[in-house]
Design a protein around this motif. Structure first.
Motif, PDB file in Angstrom:
ATOM      1  N   LEU A 254       0.848  -1.019   0.108  1.00  0.00           N
ATOM      2  CA  LEU A 254      -0.049   0.210   0.060  1.00  0.00           C
ATOM      3  C   LEU A 254       0.903   1.326   0.178  1.00  0.00           C
ATOM      4  O   LEU A 254       0.514   2.058  -0.595  1.00  0.00           O
ATOM      5  N   ILE A 255       1.868   1.108   0.634  1.00  0.00           N
ATOM      6  CA  ILE A 255       2.897   2.431   0.930  1.00  0.00           C
ATOM      7  C   ILE A 255       3.577   2.738  -0.450  1.00  0.00           C
ATOM      8  O   ILE A 255       3.607   3.991  -1.004  1.00  0.00           O
ATOM      9  N   ILE A 256       4.117   1.544  -0.937  1.00  0.00           N
ATOM     10  CA  ILE A 256       4.570   1.774  -2.078  1.00  0.00           C
ATOM     11  C   ILE A 256       3.722   2.258  -3.179  1.00  0.00           C
ATOM     12  O   ILE A 256       4.239   3.091  -4.086  1.00  0.00           O
ATOM     13  N   ALA A 257       2.595   1.629  -3.199  1.00  0.00           N
ATOM     14  CA  ALA A 257       1.484   2.384  -4.318  1.00  0.00           C
ATOM     15  C   ALA A 257       1.522   3.794  -4.057  1.00  0.00           C
ATOM     16  O   ALA A 257       1.491   4.460  -5.201  1.00  0.00           O
ATOM     17  N   PHE A 357     -11.919   1.023 -13.982  1.00  0.00           N
ATOM     18  CA  PHE A 357     -12.401  -0.020 -14.248  1.00  0.00           C
ATOM     19  C   PHE A 357     -11.525  -1.370 -13.872  1.00  0.00           C
ATOM     20  O   PHE A 357     -12.101  -2.485 -13.510  1.00  0.00           O
ATOM     21  N   ILE A 358     -10.395  -1.285 -13.578  1.00  0.00           N
ATOM     22  CA  ILE A 358      -9.536  -2.135 -12.869  1.00  0.00           C
ATOM     23  C   ILE A 358      -9.851  -2.597 -11.751  1.00  0.00           C
ATOM     24  O   ILE A 358      -9.693  -3.615 -11.059  1.00  0.00           O
ATOM     25  N   VAL A 359     -10.100  -1.418 -10.818  1.00  0.00           N
ATOM     26  CA  VAL A 359     -10.485  -1.676  -9.454  1.00  0.00           C
ATOM     27  C   VAL A 359     -11.931  -2.488  -9.613  1.00  0.00           C
ATOM     28  O   VAL A 359     -12.128  -3.210  -8.620  1.00  0.00           O
ATOM     29  N   PRO A 399       7.404  -6.747  -7.894  1.00  0.00           N
ATOM     30  CA  PRO A 399       7.668  -6.960  -9.375  1.00  0.00           C
ATOM     31  C   PRO A 399       6.785  -6.636 -10.562  1.00  0.00           C
ATOM     32  O   PRO A 399       7.249  -5.884 -11.448  1.00  0.00           O
ATOM     33  N   THR A 400       5.441  -6.842 -10.237  1.00  0.00           N
ATOM     34  CA  THR A 400       4.620  -6.400 -11.368  1.00  0.00           C
ATOM     35  C   THR A 400       4.483  -4.900 -11.549  1.00  0.00           C
ATOM     36  O   THR A 400       4.562  -4.348 -12.777  1.00  0.00           O
ATOM     37  N   LEU A 401       4.709  -4.206 -10.366  1.00  0.00           N
ATOM     38  CA  LEU A 401       4.627  -2.934 -10.303  1.00  0.00           C
ATOM     39  C   LEU A 401       5.808  -2.104 -11.256  1.00  0.00           C
ATOM     40  O   LEU A 401       5.733  -1.346 -11.966  1.00  0.00           O
ATOM     41  N   TYR A 402       6.851  -2.729 -10.841  1.00  0.00           N
ATOM     42  CA  TYR A 402       8.281  -2.011 -11.400  1.00  0.00           C
ATOM     43  C   TYR A 402       8.516  -2.590 -12.778  1.00  0.00           C
ATOM     44  O   TYR A 402       9.007  -1.775 -13.636  1.00  0.00           O
ATOM     45  N   ILE A 403       7.865  -3.730 -13.377  1.00  0.00           N
ATOM     46  CA  ILE A 403       7.912  -4.105 -14.709  1.00  0.00           C
ATOM     47  C   ILE A 403       7.079  -3.355 -15.172  1.00  0.00           C
ATOM     48  O   ILE A 403       7.356  -2.913 -16.334  1.00  0.00           O
ATOM     49  N   GLY A 404       5.910  -3.086 -14.799  1.00  0.00           N
ATOM     50  CA  GLY A 404       5.013  -2.274 -15.579  1.00  0.00           C
ATOM     51  C   GLY A 404       5.511  -0.672 -15.698  1.00  0.00           C
ATOM     52  O   GLY A 404       5.240   0.054 -16.717  1.00  0.00           O
ATOM     53  N   LYS A 405       6.070  -0.357 -14.672  1.00  0.00           N
ATOM     54  CA  LYS A 405       6.801   0.978 -14.544  1.00  0.00           C
ATOM     55  C   LYS A 405       7.981   1.180 -15.702  1.00  0.00           C
ATOM     56  O   LYS A 405       8.151   2.051 -16.399  1.00  0.00           O
ATOM     57  N   ILE A 414       0.443   0.436 -11.057  1.00  0.00           N
ATOM     58  CA  ILE A 414      -0.046   0.106  -9.677  1.00  0.00           C
ATOM     59  C   ILE A 414      -1.242  -0.735  -9.747  1.00  0.00           C
ATOM     60  O   ILE A 414      -1.450  -1.472  -8.843  1.00  0.00           O
ATOM     61  N   TRP A 415      -2.416  -0.437 -10.422  1.00  0.00           N
ATOM     62  CA  TRP A 415      -3.573  -1.149 -10.146  1.00  0.00           C
ATOM     63  C   TRP A 415      -3.408  -2.440 -10.895  1.00  0.00           C
ATOM     64  O   TRP A 415      -4.219  -3.548 -10.359  1.00  0.00           O
ATOM     65  N   ILE A 416      -2.735  -2.797 -11.839  1.00  0.00           N
ATOM     66  CA  ILE A 416      -2.498  -3.997 -12.394  1.00  0.00           C
ATOM     67  C   ILE A 416      -1.929  -4.933 -11.367  1.00  0.00           C
ATOM     68  O   ILE A 416      -2.253  -6.142 -11.060  1.00  0.00           O
ATOM     69  N   ALA A 417      -0.833  -4.414 -10.604  1.00  0.00           N
ATOM     70  CA  ALA A 417      -0.018  -4.972  -9.598  1.00  0.00           C
ATOM     71  C   ALA A 417      -0.963  -5.259  -8.445  1.00  0.00           C
ATOM     72  O   ALA A 417      -0.928  -6.398  -7.748  1.00  0.00           O
ATOM     73  N   PHE A 418      -2.108  -4.564  -8.080  1.00  0.00           N
ATOM     74  CA  PHE A 418      -3.052  -4.960  -7.054  1.00  0.00           C
ATOM     75  C   PHE A 418      -3.766  -6.290  -7.556  1.00  0.00           C
ATOM     76  O   PHE A 418      -4.026  -6.913  -6.665  1.00  0.00           O
TER      77      PHE A 418
END
Length: 444
Positions: A254-257, A357-359, A399-405, A414-418
């Motif tokens: 949550l904090i990283i997001a 829509f991802i949420v 990993p998902t967040l930073y690959i996406g970044k 951020i929201w795909i990582a969630f």
């Protein structure tokens, strides 16, 4: 007395638990909606409320784990018909928990600026963070105290009193928000963001007082500290420590997001604040069936009723999925109006609509995770819950967040990582439950 597992018995726990569970996100959502519409520095105020709210949620979730441990032990002893053996446990647990919270509170108030600088807050947003936090932080021990008493009631198969307390707290917070944020002509000055902080603090204090009174009047559980230490205190401490580590991993995500959204710019942290509050609201809404699983699961395990436990798991996930589908439908039908509740800044709303829509689409997976999470807490499976969260966060979310970044997905990352995070959590819990209890059901 054998525990009956049916629609009525589950919903007698789940419906009040849902209402009481959404009390905290309602407090946050109320702040977000009202603060987002402040006429002076509305965007900066919204960003500050989001950053501070995320940090306080982290503290509450990390130290509030005693609630689940108390609930699990009490419900198991209730199912085994040995409740008398743990009547002095809650007072001992609450005493140490509140003491720890006060130490933490006193240590953070001296480094507030440094804390929120880590969230990439600066300038006017940082100053608003400091003023908002310096008021709201005093509600931290009060919330922990209330949560612990909610855990006692839940262990006793009573979610009605927590619901009553939560409704009073939420309504009071909303009323005070309007009065203190915007003021009353000739009586109360306009306080804007600080008014929202005072509204939350007063509501938290009233909830703590009500919880204390109802516990004394409606149960045989005493909050008088009695020695020697209860034999189950050691198990409660280890359960709480496992949940403590788990909560750290949860809040790391949550904090990283929040940090990544803040780094993207003001409009992104504003949009993220709206999205995460709605995500949490839906989570607590679905979590009512997790609470039913928590209460009834512990009692069924204590009684050795594995067939009842298996039946409970199937029913609560079915009911939870129905609720999540209703929430999805509501989200898509009112896609645009929902955003306007929280902000009148076009730039923030357009950013929010881009990921909302991802949420919504992630809600069924959230249901799987939250419902089984509550059930596993009732069963005392805290070590496994810890391991699942560590895996989901450090091998899934980050990993998902930073690959996406890296690939330039920006706010979407951020929201795909969630979604990936919740998928790992939900599937791992279903697998473990089937593996552990299927043969026990067949042999019972």
């Amino acid at each position: 007395m054998k525990t009956v597992v049916n629609f009525k018995s589950i919903n007698q726990l789940a419906v009040p638990a849902t209402i009481s569970g959404i009390a905290e996100p309602i407090l946050s959502i109320t702040d977000t909606a009202i603060v987002g519409n402040i006429p002076v520095d509305g965007l900066e105020s919204l960003a500050a409320a989001g950053i501070v709210g995320s940090f306080l949620s982290m503290l509450i979730w990390v130290l509030g784990q005693t609630r689940s441990s108390i609930s699990a032990i009490i419900s198991q002893y209730l199912g085994a018909g040995k409740l008398e053996e743990v009547k002095n446990l809650p007072a001992q647990a609450i005493f140490f928990n509140i003491l720890l919270s006060i130490v933490l509170l006193l240590s953070t108030i001296f480094i507030v600026e440094e804390i929120f600088s880590l969230f990439e807050a600066n300038g006017k947003i940082l100053q608003y963070c400091i003023s908002y936090y310096s008021i709201r932080v005093w509600g931290f021990p009060l919330t922990l105290f209330t949560f612990a008493i909610f855990g006692i009631f839940r262990g006793l198969q009573n979610t009605f009193y927590p619901m009553v307390i939560a409704i009073i707290g939420a309504v009071l917070n909303i009323v005070l928000d309007f009065i203190l944020v915007y003021g009353v002509d000739g009586l109360i000055p306009v306080m804007y963001l600080e008014g929202a902080a005072w509204a939350s603090l007063i509501a938290q204090a009233i909830m703590a007082i009500l919880a204390f009174i109802l516990l004394l009047k409606k149960t045989d559980i005493s909050l008088k500290l009695v020695f020697p230490l209860n034999k189950e205190l050691k198990r409660l401490v280890f359960m709480s420590l496992n949940l403590f580590v788990r909560a750290l991993a949860l809040n790391a995500a949550l904090i990283i997001a929040v940090r990544e959204a803040t780094a993207l710019g003001d409009k992104f942290i504003g949009a993220h604040t709206i999205a995460i509050n709605l995500w949490l609201f839906a989570a607590f809404f679905i979590d009512g069936y997790g609470a039913a699983g928590n209460s009834m699961g512990g009692k069924l395990l204590g009684a050795g009723d594995y067939k009842g436990l298996w039946k409970l798991a199937k029913k609560i996930i079915t009911y939870g999925m129905i609720v999540s589908l209703i929430l999805m439908l509501f989200g898509f039908v009112f896609y645009k109006p929902i955003g306007h509740i929280f902000s009148n800044e076009t730039i923030v709303l357009n950013t929010f609509y881009g990921i909302f829509f991802i949420v919504i689409l992630g809600l069924p997976m959230n249901t799987l995770a939250f419902v089984f999470d509550g059930l596993f807490k009732g069963l005392g499976e805290m070590k496994y819950l810890r391991n699942v969260l560590l895996t989901a966060t450090f091998l899934g979310f980050i990993p998902t967040l930073y690959i996406g970044k890296y690939f330039g997905w920006g706010f979407y990352a951020i929201w795909i990582a969630f979604v990936v995070w919740m998928m790992i959590r939900g599937l791992a819990l279903v697998w473990k439950f089937r593996r552990k209890f299927k043969h026990l059901v067949q042999n019972s």
